[in-house]
Motif scaffolding. Structure first.
Motif, PDB file in Angstrom:
ATOM      1  N   ALA A 160       4.208  -7.613   5.402  1.00 12.89           N
ATOM      2  CA  ALA A 160       4.801  -8.342   4.278  1.00 12.89           C
ATOM      3  C   ALA A 160       3.742  -8.640   3.214  1.00 12.89           C
ATOM      4  O   ALA A 160       2.671  -9.155   3.525  1.00 12.89           O
ATOM      5  CB  ALA A 160       5.410  -9.642   4.791  1.00 12.89           C
ATOM      6  N   GLN A 161       4.047  -8.253   2.015  1.00 13.81           N
ATOM      7  CA  GLN A 161       3.145  -8.551   0.900  1.00 13.81           C
ATOM      8  C   GLN A 161       4.001  -8.924  -0.305  1.00 13.81           C
ATOM      9  O   GLN A 161       5.004  -8.277  -0.570  1.00 13.81           O
ATOM     10  CB  GLN A 161       2.287  -7.329   0.573  1.00 13.81           C
ATOM     11  CG  GLN A 161       1.004  -7.269   1.388  1.00 13.81           C
ATOM     12  CD  GLN A 161       0.182  -6.064   1.029  1.00 13.81           C
ATOM     13  OE1 GLN A 161       0.557  -4.947   1.364  1.00 13.81           O
ATOM     14  NE2 GLN A 161      -0.912  -6.259   0.331  1.00 13.81           N
ATOM     15  N   ASP A 162       3.570  -9.913  -0.994  1.00 15.70           N
ATOM     16  CA  ASP A 162       4.429 -10.477  -2.036  1.00 15.70           C
ATOM     17  C   ASP A 162       4.280  -9.828  -3.397  1.00 15.70           C
ATOM     18  O   ASP A 162       5.262  -9.541  -4.064  1.00 15.70           O
ATOM     19  CB  ASP A 162       4.141 -11.978  -2.201  1.00 15.70           C
ATOM     20  CG  ASP A 162       4.524 -12.739  -0.947  1.00 15.70           C
ATOM     21  OD1 ASP A 162       5.372 -12.203  -0.206  1.00 15.70           O
ATOM     22  OD2 ASP A 162       3.969 -13.819  -0.726  1.00 15.70           O
ATOM     23  N   ASP A 163       3.033  -9.563  -3.763  1.00 10.37           N
ATOM     24  CA  ASP A 163       2.787  -9.231  -5.160  1.00 10.37           C
ATOM     25  C   ASP A 163       3.002  -7.754  -5.481  1.00 10.37           C
ATOM     26  O   ASP A 163       2.386  -7.208  -6.360  1.00 10.37           O
ATOM     27  CB  ASP A 163       1.353  -9.628  -5.529  1.00 10.37           C
ATOM     28  CG  ASP A 163       0.343  -8.902  -4.639  1.00 10.37           C
ATOM     29  OD1 ASP A 163       0.713  -8.538  -3.522  1.00 10.37           O
ATOM     30  OD2 ASP A 163      -0.801  -8.710  -5.092  1.00 10.37           O
ATOM     31  N   LEU A 164       3.870  -7.090  -4.731  1.00  8.31           N
ATOM     32  CA  LEU A 164       4.036  -5.658  -4.928  1.00  8.31           C
ATOM     33  C   LEU A 164       5.347  -5.327  -5.631  1.00  8.31           C
ATOM     34  O   LEU A 164       6.364  -5.963  -5.383  1.00  8.31           O
ATOM     35  CB  LEU A 164       4.012  -4.930  -3.585  1.00  8.31           C
ATOM     36  CG  LEU A 164       2.761  -5.113  -2.721  1.00  8.31           C
ATOM     37  CD1 LEU A 164       2.932  -4.368  -1.425  1.00  8.31           C
ATOM     38  CD2 LEU A 164       1.524  -4.648  -3.459  1.00  8.31           C
ATOM     39  N   THR A 165       5.286  -4.330  -6.462  1.00 10.97           N
ATOM     40  CA  THR A 165       6.501  -3.768  -7.033  1.00 10.97           C
ATOM     41  C   THR A 165       6.809  -2.496  -6.260  1.00 10.97           C
ATOM     42  O   THR A 165       5.966  -1.606  -6.184  1.00 10.97           O
ATOM     43  CB  THR A 165       6.269  -3.377  -8.505  1.00 10.97           C
ATOM     44  OG1 THR A 165       5.677  -4.485  -9.168  1.00 10.97           O
ATOM     45  CG2 THR A 165       7.561  -2.987  -9.184  1.00 10.97           C
ATOM     46  N   TRP A 166       7.971  -2.436  -5.670  1.00 13.21           N
ATOM     47  CA  TRP A 166       8.313  -1.255  -4.865  1.00 13.21           C
ATOM     48  C   TRP A 166       9.062  -0.241  -5.719  1.00 13.21           C
ATOM     49  O   TRP A 166       9.998  -0.574  -6.415  1.00 13.21           O
ATOM     50  CB  TRP A 166       9.175  -1.665  -3.673  1.00 13.21           C
ATOM     51  CG  TRP A 166       8.375  -2.393  -2.632  1.00 13.21           C
ATOM     52  CD1 TRP A 166       8.193  -3.744  -2.541  1.00 13.21           C
ATOM     53  CD2 TRP A 166       7.634  -1.804  -1.575  1.00 13.21           C
ATOM     54  NE1 TRP A 166       7.372  -4.033  -1.481  1.00 13.21           N
ATOM     55  CE2 TRP A 166       7.020  -2.867  -0.864  1.00 13.21           C
ATOM     56  CE3 TRP A 166       7.428  -0.492  -1.141  1.00 13.21           C
ATOM     57  CZ2 TRP A 166       6.211  -2.648   0.246  1.00 13.21           C
ATOM     58  CZ3 TRP A 166       6.633  -0.280  -0.034  1.00 13.21           C
ATOM     59  CH2 TRP A 166       6.031  -1.352   0.647  1.00 13.21           C
ATOM     60  N   ILE A 199       6.365   3.848  -1.867  1.00 15.89           N
ATOM     61  CA  ILE A 199       5.426   3.739  -2.993  1.00 15.89           C
ATOM     62  C   ILE A 199       5.537   2.349  -3.620  1.00 15.89           C
ATOM     63  O   ILE A 199       6.639   1.860  -3.864  1.00 15.89           O
ATOM     64  CB  ILE A 199       5.717   4.816  -4.061  1.00 15.89           C
ATOM     65  CG1 ILE A 199       5.639   6.208  -3.412  1.00 15.89           C
ATOM     66  CG2 ILE A 199       4.709   4.714  -5.209  1.00 15.89           C
ATOM     67  CD1 ILE A 199       5.910   7.338  -4.351  1.00 15.89           C
ATOM     68  N   PHE A 200       4.400   1.742  -3.834  1.00 14.78           N
ATOM     69  CA  PHE A 200       4.403   0.404  -4.425  1.00 14.78           C
ATOM     70  C   PHE A 200       3.234   0.262  -5.395  1.00 14.78           C
ATOM     71  O   PHE A 200       2.294   1.056  -5.387  1.00 14.78           O
ATOM     72  CB  PHE A 200       4.350  -0.678  -3.329  1.00 14.78           C
ATOM     73  CG  PHE A 200       3.188  -0.507  -2.385  1.00 14.78           C
ATOM     74  CD1 PHE A 200       1.950  -1.061  -2.680  1.00 14.78           C
ATOM     75  CD2 PHE A 200       3.328   0.197  -1.208  1.00 14.78           C
ATOM     76  CE1 PHE A 200       0.869  -0.919  -1.822  1.00 14.78           C
ATOM     77  CE2 PHE A 200       2.250   0.352  -0.331  1.00 14.78           C
ATOM     78  CZ  PHE A 200       1.014  -0.203  -0.649  1.00 14.78           C
ATOM     79  N   GLU A 201       3.313  -0.758  -6.212  1.00 11.46           N
ATOM     80  CA  GLU A 201       2.258  -0.982  -7.195  1.00 11.46           C
ATOM     81  C   GLU A 201       1.912  -2.460  -7.253  1.00 11.46           C
ATOM     82  O   GLU A 201       2.774  -3.317  -7.046  1.00 11.46           O
ATOM     83  CB  GLU A 201       2.760  -0.526  -8.583  1.00 11.46           C
ATOM     84  CG  GLU A 201       1.739  -0.746  -9.683  1.00 11.46           C
ATOM     85  CD  GLU A 201       2.111  -0.062 -10.995  1.00 11.46           C
ATOM     86  OE1 GLU A 201       3.195   0.563 -11.051  1.00 11.46           O
ATOM     87  OE2 GLU A 201       1.337  -0.177 -11.949  1.00 11.46           O
ATOM     88  N   ASN A 202       0.640  -2.711  -7.503  1.00 13.19           N
ATOM     89  CA  ASN A 202       0.257  -4.072  -7.894  1.00 13.19           C
ATOM     90  C   ASN A 202      -0.758  -3.954  -9.025  1.00 13.19           C
ATOM     91  O   ASN A 202      -0.960  -2.857  -9.564  1.00 13.19           O
ATOM     92  CB  ASN A 202      -0.221  -4.898  -6.700  1.00 13.19           C
ATOM     93  CG  ASN A 202      -1.518  -4.385  -6.118  1.00 13.19           C
ATOM     94  OD1 ASN A 202      -2.130  -3.460  -6.646  1.00 13.19           O
ATOM     95  ND2 ASN A 202      -1.941  -4.983  -5.027  1.00 13.19           N
ATOM     96  N   GLY A 203      -1.400  -5.042  -9.349  1.00  8.48           N
ATOM     97  CA  GLY A 203      -2.289  -5.038 -10.503  1.00  8.48           C
ATOM     98  C   GLY A 203      -3.457  -4.072 -10.390  1.00  8.48           C
ATOM     99  O   GLY A 203      -3.938  -3.537 -11.384  1.00  8.48           O
ATOM    100  N   SER A 205      -2.012   6.504   4.543  1.00  7.83           N
ATOM    101  CA  SER A 205      -2.007   5.480   3.484  1.00  7.83           C
ATOM    102  C   SER A 205      -2.928   5.932   2.369  1.00  7.83           C
ATOM    103  O   SER A 205      -4.081   6.286   2.620  1.00  7.83           O
ATOM    104  CB  SER A 205      -2.511   4.143   4.022  1.00  7.83           C
ATOM    105  OG  SER A 205      -1.739   3.752   5.127  1.00  7.83           O
ATOM    106  N   ILE A 206      -2.415   5.908   1.158  1.00  6.22           N
ATOM    107  CA  ILE A 206      -3.197   6.351  -0.001  1.00  6.22           C
ATOM    108  C   ILE A 206      -3.243   5.229  -1.022  1.00  6.22           C
ATOM    109  O   ILE A 206      -2.251   4.524  -1.231  1.00  6.22           O
ATOM    110  CB  ILE A 206      -2.551   7.609  -0.624  1.00  6.22           C
ATOM    111  CG1 ILE A 206      -2.615   8.769   0.360  1.00  6.22           C
ATOM    112  CG2 ILE A 206      -3.253   7.998  -1.926  1.00  6.22           C
ATOM    113  CD1 ILE A 206      -1.952  10.017  -0.118  1.00  6.22           C
ATOM    114  N   ARG A 207      -4.399   5.106  -1.623  1.00 10.27           N
ATOM    115  CA  ARG A 207      -4.594   4.054  -2.628  1.00 10.27           C
ATOM    116  C   ARG A 207      -5.110   4.731  -3.896  1.00 10.27           C
ATOM    117  O   ARG A 207      -6.142   5.415  -3.862  1.00 10.27           O
ATOM    118  CB  ARG A 207      -5.641   3.082  -2.070  1.00 10.27           C
ATOM    119  CG  ARG A 207      -5.882   1.878  -2.897  1.00 10.27           C
ATOM    120  CD  ARG A 207      -4.895   0.779  -2.554  1.00 10.27           C
ATOM    121  NE  ARG A 207      -4.846  -0.133  -3.687  1.00 10.27           N
ATOM    122  CZ  ARG A 207      -3.721  -0.641  -4.177  1.00 10.27           C
ATOM    123  NH1 ARG A 207      -2.561  -0.366  -3.642  1.00 10.27           N
ATOM    124  NH2 ARG A 207      -3.765  -1.458  -5.203  1.00 10.27           N
TER     125      ARG A 207
END
Lengths: 139, 147
Positions: free
Chosen positions: B89-95, A39-43, A120-122
């Motif tokens: 690989a992705q940079d701007d992610l919070t895991w 699980i990950f997050e971005n803006g 994959s879920i968004r």
């Protein structure tokens, strides 16, 4: 309640399995696997990646409401009916995982895709709640 | 349909396995003689093995691989599968969670003596790698006619 029924049913299933081995549906209906997830997050939102080997699109359900995201799937694998299991590390064909959502996430716009047994879920954030860069004005 | 595959009703063999595991957990190490090439529980990819009179079938639950990158080889009845799984690989992610396997993997199985190494097939579909090894004619149970 559901569990009790299954426990009660099990002995007959066992007896069958001992008799003939193959083809008997000696299933353990209570056994549902929790597949591993990233699980990950971005803006823009949250992403979830889940390993569900053997699950095809039509045997997968992804349900979301305001509070919860429920993912269920069942692996379908062709195998000859005469096959006897000699060794099993994966003890069930059923997967389920549930995640609690928070209210800045837009549960109505969840997108899901399945490829090679990986789901994959968004989950996007509501537009009005996306982080905003605030411009600093100079006078 | 595939109930028997997942329930693991392999009789005595299966019981020994679970006993082995329980003993191992109890003592913190294996108390039982182990297959020399066996892997620790939880090794990626998990596998199931099924047996029919004609074939040995091995299912590796290895989702998210590029089929061409999987290396399946047999040498002297020893089946080896190897490969690698990398997250993009992705940079701007919070895991928050990383439960899925990442990196290179390797699993080895000793097939029974009666399989024919040149008659082994492999297929990758929906994240399951299936390897079928045909058993030689002489090893199959034979029905003997009574005259």
């Amino acid at each position: 309640m559901a569990n009790k029924q299954e426990v009660a049913r099990r002995p007959s299933g066992d007896a069958q399995a001992k008799g003939q081995g193959q083809l008997t549906q000696k299933q353990e209906p209570s056994l549902v696997l929790a597949p591993p997830a990233d699980i990950f997050e971005n803006g823009d939102g949250i992403g979830i990646v889940i390993d569900m080997p053997g699950v095809t699109k039509d045997r997968l359900t992804v349900k979301s409401d305001r509070n919860e995201l429920v993912i269920e799937g069942e692996a379908s694998i062709d195998m000859p009916s005469a096959m006897q299991s000699a060794y099993a590390e994966v003890r069930s064909a059923r997967y389920r995982r549930t995640f609690v959502l928070t209210n800045e996430l837009d549960a109505d716009s969840v997108e899901a895709s399945m490829k090679d047994g990986v789901l994959s879920i968004r989950i996007p954030k509501r537009a009005e709640l996306k982080p905003r860069q605030i411009e600093i004005q100079t006078t | 349909m595939f109930g028997s595959q997942f329930s693991g009703n392999g009789g005595l063999f299966q019981e020994f396995r679970s006993l082995e595991r329980e003993m191992g957990e109890l003592l913190g190490r294996w108390a039982w003689p182990l297959g020399i090439r066996s892997a620790a529980p939880g090794t990626f990819p998990p596998m199931n093995i099924g047996v029919t009179p004609d074939k040995i079938e091995v299912f590796f639950f290895a989702p998210g691989l590029e089929p061409k990158s999987i290396d399946v080889s047999v040498q002297q009845n020893v089946l080896t599968i190897a490969g690698e799984r990398q997250a993009p690989a992705q940079d701007d992610l919070t895991w928050y969670r990383k439960e899925r396997f990442e990196g290179s993997f390797h699993r080895v199985i000793s097939l029974p003596e009666d399989v024919e190494p040149d008659r082994i097939q492999a297929r990758y579909r929906d994240g399951v790698l299936y390897v079928a090894a045909e058993r030689s004619e002489s090893a199959k149970p034979r029905q003997i006619q009574i005259n």
